[in-house]
Scaffold this motif. Structure first.
Motif, PDB file in Angstrom:
ATOM      1  N   THR A 115     -23.165 -30.749 -12.233  1.00 56.89           N
ATOM      2  CA  THR A 115     -21.840 -30.260 -12.598  1.00 56.89           C
ATOM      3  C   THR A 115     -20.768 -31.336 -12.467  1.00 56.89           C
ATOM      4  O   THR A 115     -19.674 -31.194 -13.015  1.00 56.89           O
ATOM      5  N   GLU A 116     -21.083 -32.436 -11.771  1.00 60.27           N
ATOM      6  CA  GLU A 116     -20.139 -33.549 -11.660  1.00 60.27           C
ATOM      7  C   GLU A 116     -20.032 -34.349 -12.961  1.00 60.27           C
ATOM      8  O   GLU A 116     -19.189 -35.239 -13.083  1.00 60.27           O
ATOM      9  N   PRO A 124     -25.429 -39.262 -22.106  1.00 57.71           N
ATOM     10  CA  PRO A 124     -24.058 -39.730 -21.899  1.00 57.71           C
ATOM     11  C   PRO A 124     -23.136 -38.661 -21.330  1.00 57.71           C
ATOM     12  O   PRO A 124     -22.325 -38.911 -20.458  1.00 57.71           O
ATOM     13  N   THR A 125     -23.272 -37.445 -21.842  1.00 54.65           N
ATOM     14  CA  THR A 125     -22.488 -36.319 -21.338  1.00 54.65           C
ATOM     15  C   THR A 125     -23.387 -35.096 -21.339  1.00 54.65           C
ATOM     16  O   THR A 125     -24.373 -35.052 -22.076  1.00 54.65           O
ATOM     17  N   PRO A 126     -23.081 -34.068 -20.540  1.00 54.24           N
ATOM     18  CA  PRO A 126     -23.944 -32.888 -20.504  1.00 54.24           C
ATOM     19  C   PRO A 126     -24.177 -32.312 -21.896  1.00 54.24           C
ATOM     20  O   PRO A 126     -23.248 -32.045 -22.649  1.00 54.24           O
ATOM     21  N   GLY A 127     -25.455 -32.165 -22.239  1.00 58.05           N
ATOM     22  CA  GLY A 127     -25.814 -31.551 -23.501  1.00 58.05           C
ATOM     23  C   GLY A 127     -25.778 -32.480 -24.696  1.00 58.05           C
ATOM     24  O   GLY A 127     -26.032 -32.055 -25.819  1.00 58.05           O
ATOM     25  N   LEU A 129     -31.822 -27.131 -16.172  1.00 56.15           N
ATOM     26  CA  LEU A 129     -31.397 -26.847 -14.805  1.00 56.15           C
ATOM     27  C   LEU A 129     -29.974 -27.348 -14.635  1.00 56.15           C
ATOM     28  O   LEU A 129     -29.637 -28.431 -15.124  1.00 56.15           O
ATOM     29  N   ARG A 130     -29.161 -26.579 -13.932  1.00 57.48           N
ATOM     30  CA  ARG A 130     -27.789 -27.002 -13.705  1.00 57.48           C
ATOM     31  C   ARG A 130     -27.382 -26.646 -12.278  1.00 57.48           C
ATOM     32  O   ARG A 130     -27.678 -25.566 -11.772  1.00 57.48           O
ATOM     33  N   GLY A 176     -25.838 -32.439  -5.301  1.00 55.75           N
ATOM     34  CA  GLY A 176     -26.445 -32.165  -4.003  1.00 55.75           C
ATOM     35  C   GLY A 176     -27.465 -31.045  -4.078  1.00 55.75           C
ATOM     36  O   GLY A 176     -28.544 -31.131  -3.477  1.00 55.75           O
ATOM     37  N   GLU A 177     -27.149 -29.985  -4.811  1.00 54.67           N
ATOM     38  CA  GLU A 177     -28.096 -28.877  -4.968  1.00 54.67           C
ATOM     39  C   GLU A 177     -29.338 -29.323  -5.720  1.00 54.67           C
ATOM     40  O   GLU A 177     -30.464 -28.938  -5.374  1.00 54.67           O
ATOM     41  N   LEU A 178     -29.158 -30.140  -6.747  1.00 53.62           N
ATOM     42  CA  LEU A 178     -30.297 -30.629  -7.512  1.00 53.62           C
ATOM     43  C   LEU A 178     -31.230 -31.461  -6.639  1.00 53.62           C
ATOM     44  O   LEU A 178     -32.458 -31.299  -6.679  1.00 53.62           O
TER      45      LEU A 178
END
Length: 256
Positions: free
Chosen positions: A176-177, A196-199, A217-218, A222-224
């Motif tokens: 998410t960062e 380069p960017t999400p998606g 997965l998202r 830290g969670e990942l």
């Protein structure tokens, strides 16, 4: 090296605050807190010996004649600190670009002292979390560590030339960062590409991006990291797409 030292200090602080060295570590259920300290310290000494032996050497055990982990807490903390210093001294002497034996020869990570330092950072970061969980006071992984930790795990522990034993597939991993990765699975193995960017798919030489992901997965970086290392359940992340594929991926052991 700075972050190894910082995380090692946080690890020892957690051990120093524990009510007993005999308390069980919830995230490593077969170990007590003493076992966790011993594991990490002996690992540091073994890697220091491997680095010092030079690029042509194979894995080395902890230096012959090295002191065993003492049972008394103050002495154990001093032993742990000395173990970290041995590793840092060996890394500093060798430099980041020198070749080094590693167990990840089939991955996308180089077999260099710099790659060893990187992996050792994430080992102590996760074990610091283990020690903090034992106290009932887990702290989030520092952002700088967590973001690199996702990338390092994928490149070192996930990427392989061993054939994926199922239908070809792809998984996207989004922090998410703002960082994302694309994992492709095929008879050629598991390969990682940064997005380069999400998606957004990176362009290839032919002007085409990787295949669309079958699952994603998202979560926070830290969670990942904690999910990758089995410290928190994968279900605590946001899951999209083919859940069965994710189950197959988590169950896959390329070495078997």
């Amino acid at each position: 090296m700075r972050l190894i030292d910082e995380r090692s200090t946080a690890f020892r602080a957690a051990v120093a605050s524990a009510p007993s060295l005999d308390v069980q570590v919830p995230t490593c259920p077969e170990w007590t807190l003493f076992d966790l300290v011993q594991h990490l310290g002996e690992g540091r000494r073994s890697w220091a010996a491997t680095i010092a032996a030079g690029p042509a050497a194979t894995a080395k055990s902890a230096s012959e004649g090295a002191p065993a982990a003492p049972r008394e807490r103050e002495a154990l903390l001093a032993w742990s600190a000395a173990s970290t210093q041995e590793l840092l001294d060996a890394l500093r002497e060798a430099g980041p670009d020198r070749g080094c034996w590693t167990w990840w020869g089939m991955s996308q990570s180089p077999q260099t002292c710099g790659a060893v330092a990187r992996h050792q950072l994430h080992e102590v970061a996760v074990h610091t979390y283990d020690a903090q969980v034992t106290l009932g006071a887990p702290q989030p992984l520092p952002d700088e560590v967590a973001l690199d930790g996702v990338d390092e795990f994928l490149s070192t522990c996930c990427a392989t030339t061993s054939a994926w034993p199922h239908e070809p597939a792809a998984v996207d991993i989004h922090a998410t960062e703002g960082r994302s990765w694309h994992l492709s699975l095929s008879v050629d193995g598991a390969r990682i590409a940064r997005l380069p960017t999400p998606g957004t798919m990176p362009a290839t030489a032919a002007g085409e991006g990787p295949a669309a992901a079958d699952a994603a997965l998202r979560g926070t970086a830290g969670e990942l990291v904690l999910a990758q290392y089995g410290r928190i359940p994968v279900d605590s992340l946001k899951l999209d797409g083919d859940r069965r594929l994710l189950d197959l991926l988590w169950a896959w052991n390329p070495d078997e």
